[in-house]
Design an enzyme around this catalytic site. Structure first.
Site, PDB file in Angstrom:
ATOM      1  N   CYS A   1      63.579  28.454  21.879  1.00 14.49           N
ATOM      2  CA  CYS A   1      63.610  27.349  20.920  1.00 14.49           C
ATOM      3  C   CYS A   1      62.481  26.362  21.273  1.00 14.49           C
ATOM      4  CB  CYS A   1      64.999  26.714  20.947  1.00 14.49           C
ATOM      5  SG  CYS A   1      65.290  25.344  19.834  1.00 14.49           S
TER       6      CYS A   1
ATOM      7  N   ASP B   1      65.235  32.789  10.301  1.00 12.44           N
ATOM      8  CA  ASP B   1      65.073  31.464  10.898  1.00 12.44           C
ATOM      9  C   ASP B   1      64.512  30.491   9.856  1.00 12.44           C
ATOM     10  OD1 ASP B   1      64.343  29.210  12.401  1.00 12.44           O
ATOM     11  OD2 ASP B   1      63.795  30.416  14.146  1.00 12.44           O
TER      12      ASP B   1
ATOM     13  N   HIS C   1      67.495  31.965  14.032  1.00 15.05           N
ATOM     14  CA  HIS C   1      67.080  31.171  15.184  1.00 15.05           C
ATOM     15  C   HIS C   1      68.176  31.224  16.251  1.00 15.05           C
ATOM     16  CE1 HIS C   1      64.533  28.046  16.962  1.00 15.05           C
ATOM     17  NE2 HIS C   1      65.666  27.511  17.416  1.00 15.05           N
TER      18      HIS C   1
END
Length: 295
Positions: free
Chosen positions: A165, A226, A264
């Site tokens: 991330c 994502d 994600h």
């Protein structure tokens, strides 16, 4: 160096959501039906260190194989939730695979009480994250590399970085700045500048802008679902790497794997977005990328 998937030989257990929050996983992100992998410490040496870095120093979590000798090392860069249990477990998984894994506390200056993993206040989280500028973070990577190269249990010429991330973006930036690194693996990190910069935001470059300057090859692991990192950004980054590869060997050896069914955070086994099959595949590819580049 054995190639292990993160659910392979090391014995693991699984814990539910309530237990995960109590154990120190990021409360705001734990899924209701979470069953995160927890890796035991058998055969490992685990320590909390403070590296010299200004008046306060830079705290870090370090895990290494108990076996004697010098081992390759990996800097593990956290998500926006700081150094919580998921990042620590990731370090233990890497140590089981034969690496010294070190996770610096990049947010310690503005979160000295380590509230990031405990809070449900997302604006507070993003405020702390925003205060960690790229310049400051790269300085912390400098500190960490210097510390690793002085340790008797580290092979100083076999260093890598991986991040998740927020940490995925840090991985790209570090690979473009530090020739000491042999390889990087970025798990779904931001690639392009935000379309609208926040007032007072740091003036800085982003991975797609530094890709032509890579000093170490990076494997990017991204999910097509994502919403924060559009597939168009991934395609643009691939095009930049291809173009830069004609002049830069590190860019030529860099690549991106796009998982069509992944969102994600697909490696984060405590989150609803966890995708077990793609997490396993990405982990195996990460270890293979390290090995192929001498780490």
């Amino acid at each position: 160096m054995a190639t292990l998937t993160h659910d392979a030989a090391p014995p693991v257990s699984r814990r539910g959501a309530t237990a995960l929050i109590a154990a120190g996983y990021a409360a705001i992100a734990v899924g209701a039906d979470a069953a995160a992998i927890t890796t035991d410490s058998a055969g490992l040496v685990i320590d909390s260190v403070t590296m010299p870095n200004g008046a306060a120093g830079l705290p870090a979590y370090v895990v290494r194989p108990a076996a004697a000798g010098r081992h390759p090392a990996v800097i593990v860069v956290n998500e926006v939730f700081g150094l919580h249990e998921y990042i620590k477990d990731t370090c233990r998984r890497l140590a089981k695979a034969g690496y010294v894994a070190i996770a610096p506390e990049f947010f310690y200056r503005n979160d000295p009480d380590r509230k990031l993993a405990q809070t449900m206040d997302f604006p507070f989280i993003m405020k702390i994250v925003g205060e960690a500028t790229n310049a400051q973070v790269m300085g912390d990577v400098t500190t960490t590399l210097g510390w690793l190269q002085k340790q008797g249990f580290v092979a100083p010429d076999r260093l890598a970085i991986t991040g998740f991330c927020w940490g995925g973006g840090v991985t790209w930036m570090a690979a473009a700045q530090f020739p000491q690194l042999k390889a990087g693996v970025a798990w779904y990190g931001r690639l392009a500048p935000p379309k609208t910069a926040a007032p007072g935001a740091e003036q800085r470059r982003y991975p797609i802008e530094v890709a032509p300057d890579l000093k170490a090859p990076v494997l990017g692991l991204y999910g097509a679902l994502d919403k924060g990192i559009p597939v168009d950004d991934v395609a643009a980054m691939q095009a930049v790497l291809k173009d830069a590869g004609a002049r830069n060997p590190a860019a030529k050896r860099s690549m991106i794997r796009l998982y069509m069914a992944a969102d994600h955070g697909f490696h984060a086994d405590y989150r609803p977005s966890y995708n077990e099959a793609d997490a396993r595949d990405g982990w195996a590819r990460m270890l293979a990328h390290f090995k192929a580049n001498g780490v």
